[in-house]
Design an enzyme around this catalytic site. Structure first.
Site, PDB file in Angstrom:
ATOM      1  NE  ARG A 218      39.363  25.557  40.445  1.00 35.33           N
ATOM      2  CZ  ARG A 218      38.933  26.688  39.914  1.00 35.33           C
ATOM      3  NH1 ARG A 218      37.680  26.779  39.492  1.00 35.33           N
ATOM      4  NH2 ARG A 218      39.731  27.730  39.795  1.00 35.33           N
TER       5      ARG A 218
ATOM      6  CD  GLU B 220      36.749  37.508  35.259  1.00 40.40           C
ATOM      7  OE1 GLU B 220      36.134  36.911  34.365  1.00 40.40           O
ATOM      8  OE2 GLU B 220      37.154  36.955  36.283  1.00 40.40           O
TER       9      GLU B 220
ATOM     10  CE  LYS C  55      33.667  36.670  36.957  1.00 37.35           C
ATOM     11  NZ  LYS C  55      33.035  35.416  36.575  1.00 37.35           N
TER      12      LYS C  55
ATOM     13  CB  SER D  57      34.411  34.149  44.575  1.00 36.75           C
ATOM     14  OG  SER D  57      34.742  33.000  43.836  1.00 36.75           O
ATOM     15  N   GLY D  58      37.428  34.905  43.312  1.00 33.31           N
ATOM     16  CA  GLY D  58      38.883  35.045  43.357  1.00 33.31           C
ATOM     17  C   GLY D  58      39.632  34.237  44.399  1.00 33.31           C
ATOM     18  N   GLY D  59      38.993  33.229  44.982  1.00 30.88           N
ATOM     19  CA  GLY D  59      39.673  32.441  46.010  1.00 30.88           C
ATOM     20  C   GLY D  59      39.232  32.796  47.427  1.00 30.88           C
TER      21      GLY D  59
END
Ligand code: 13P
Length: 339
Positions: A33, A177, A219, A260-262
């Protein structure tokens, strides 16, 4: 195992009007990132970047806990205060990612199983000493042709349950998760079916291992079409997600904090808000976002010291919008607020 402490921590993590900041990227993940924005990936840039979030004025009004990576749990802020101690002074609970990543599942070349159980008991004892009161383990389920396999559901659910039980033994709340990835051209019905299966397997294994559901936070991912499929409106995502959870998650679980996963920042907020306008649910529904809380702030910062305060303001805008969404009270004006 201190059940009273586990329940108290879990309830604080999903307290009304607050959510969790996921800032636990491994070095390679944060490196990718940073690289996309030309930011150097060093111990000091990671520390400076993460301090920007923790030092954001008003963070404690929106954020109940922060998931840290091992390195960050051991770092200090510019004043020499260890990050866990700084968070405690603000009433924010320090958490720690304890899995060691999703690795190829033997015999199932397109699927993953999360590793990290070896030595986990000792690591958890040390993390408790360092101030962590909750932990995270991310299992990854990929949708594709003829997958997920039963082997993938089972291996991941079993590992999640053994991790969760070890955490509770150490008086650390496990974030459980099971992430169903958005990548793929599957429609919303397939996402629903796979998520339902994953949650059924997970709760079945949590039961087998004797995990106390009052002392976990779930999650999950949302029920959403794959990135290569036709999108649906936010209300549909919200109602399909709440229906899926109603069918699979026992009422004893105190809260559900989504990843949020993208999703875009706006979708992640909009979906959570829409769910919280559907009426009272047995569990609090909130956020545990990584990218949807950090992406704009990271871009704004771009590695430059002079941008730290505008980056912090960009983060706080997302934090306030998501905190409002966790109550079903998000309004357009919050997207433009400057405080
Ligand atoms: P995202 O919100 O970016 O999916 O990250 C949340 C997280 O902690 C994934 O494990």
């Amino acid at each position: 195992m201190d059940i009273a402490l586990l329940k108290d921590t879990a309830q604080k993590m999903v307290a009304s009007g607050k959510g969790i900041l996921a800032a636990d990227e491994s070095h390679p993940t944060i490196g990718k990132r940073f690289a996309a924005l030309g930011i150097e990936n060093t111990e000091e840039t990671r520390r400076t970047y993460r301090q920007m979030f923790f030092h954001s004025p008003g963070i404690e009004e929106c954020i109940s806990g922060v998931i840290l990576f091992d390195e960050t749990l051991r770092q200090s802020d510019d004043n020499g205060t260890p990050f866990p101690q700084f968070m405690n002074s603000k009433g924010i609970i320090p958490g720690i990612k304890v899995d060691t990543g999703a690795k190829d599942l033997a015999g199932h070349s397109e699927e993953k199983v999360t590793e990290g159980l070896d030595g986990l008991r000792d690591r958890l004892a040390e993390y408790f000493e360092l101030g962590a009161r909750f932990a995270k383990w991310r299992a990854v389920i990929t949708i594709g042709k003829n997958i997920p396999s039963d082997a993938c559901y089972m291996a991941n659910a079993h590992s999640l349950a053994r991790y969760a039980r070890l955490c509770q033994e150490a008086s650390i709340v496990p974030i459980v998760e099971p992430e169903v990835l958005m990548t793929g051209d599957h429609n919303i019905d397939i996402c629903d079916r796979v998520t339902t299966n994953a949650l059924h397997s997970t709760f079945s294994q949590l039961g087998e291992q004797g995990v106390q559901l009052e002392g976990i936070v779930l999650k999950p991912s949302m029920i959403i079409p794959g990135t290569g499929s036709q999108p649906v409106d936010q209300k549909t995502v919200a109602s399909r997600t709440v229906d899926c959870l109603s069918r699979t998650v026992p009422d004893a679980v105190p809260g559900i904090a989504f990843l949020s996963g993208g999703q875009s920042d706006e979708d992640a907020t909009g979906h959570l808000n829409a769910m919280n306008t559907l009426g009272q649910q047995p569990w609090n529904l909130t956020f545990s976002y990584g990218r949807a809380l950090q992406a704009t702030a990271m871009k704004t910062w771009a590695g430059k010291p002079e941008n730290l305060s505008t980056a912090s303001a960009a983060f706080m805008r997302r934090a306030r919008c998501n905190a409002a969404a966790s109550l079903g009270e998000w309004r357009e004006e919050l997207e433009h607020s400057t405080d």
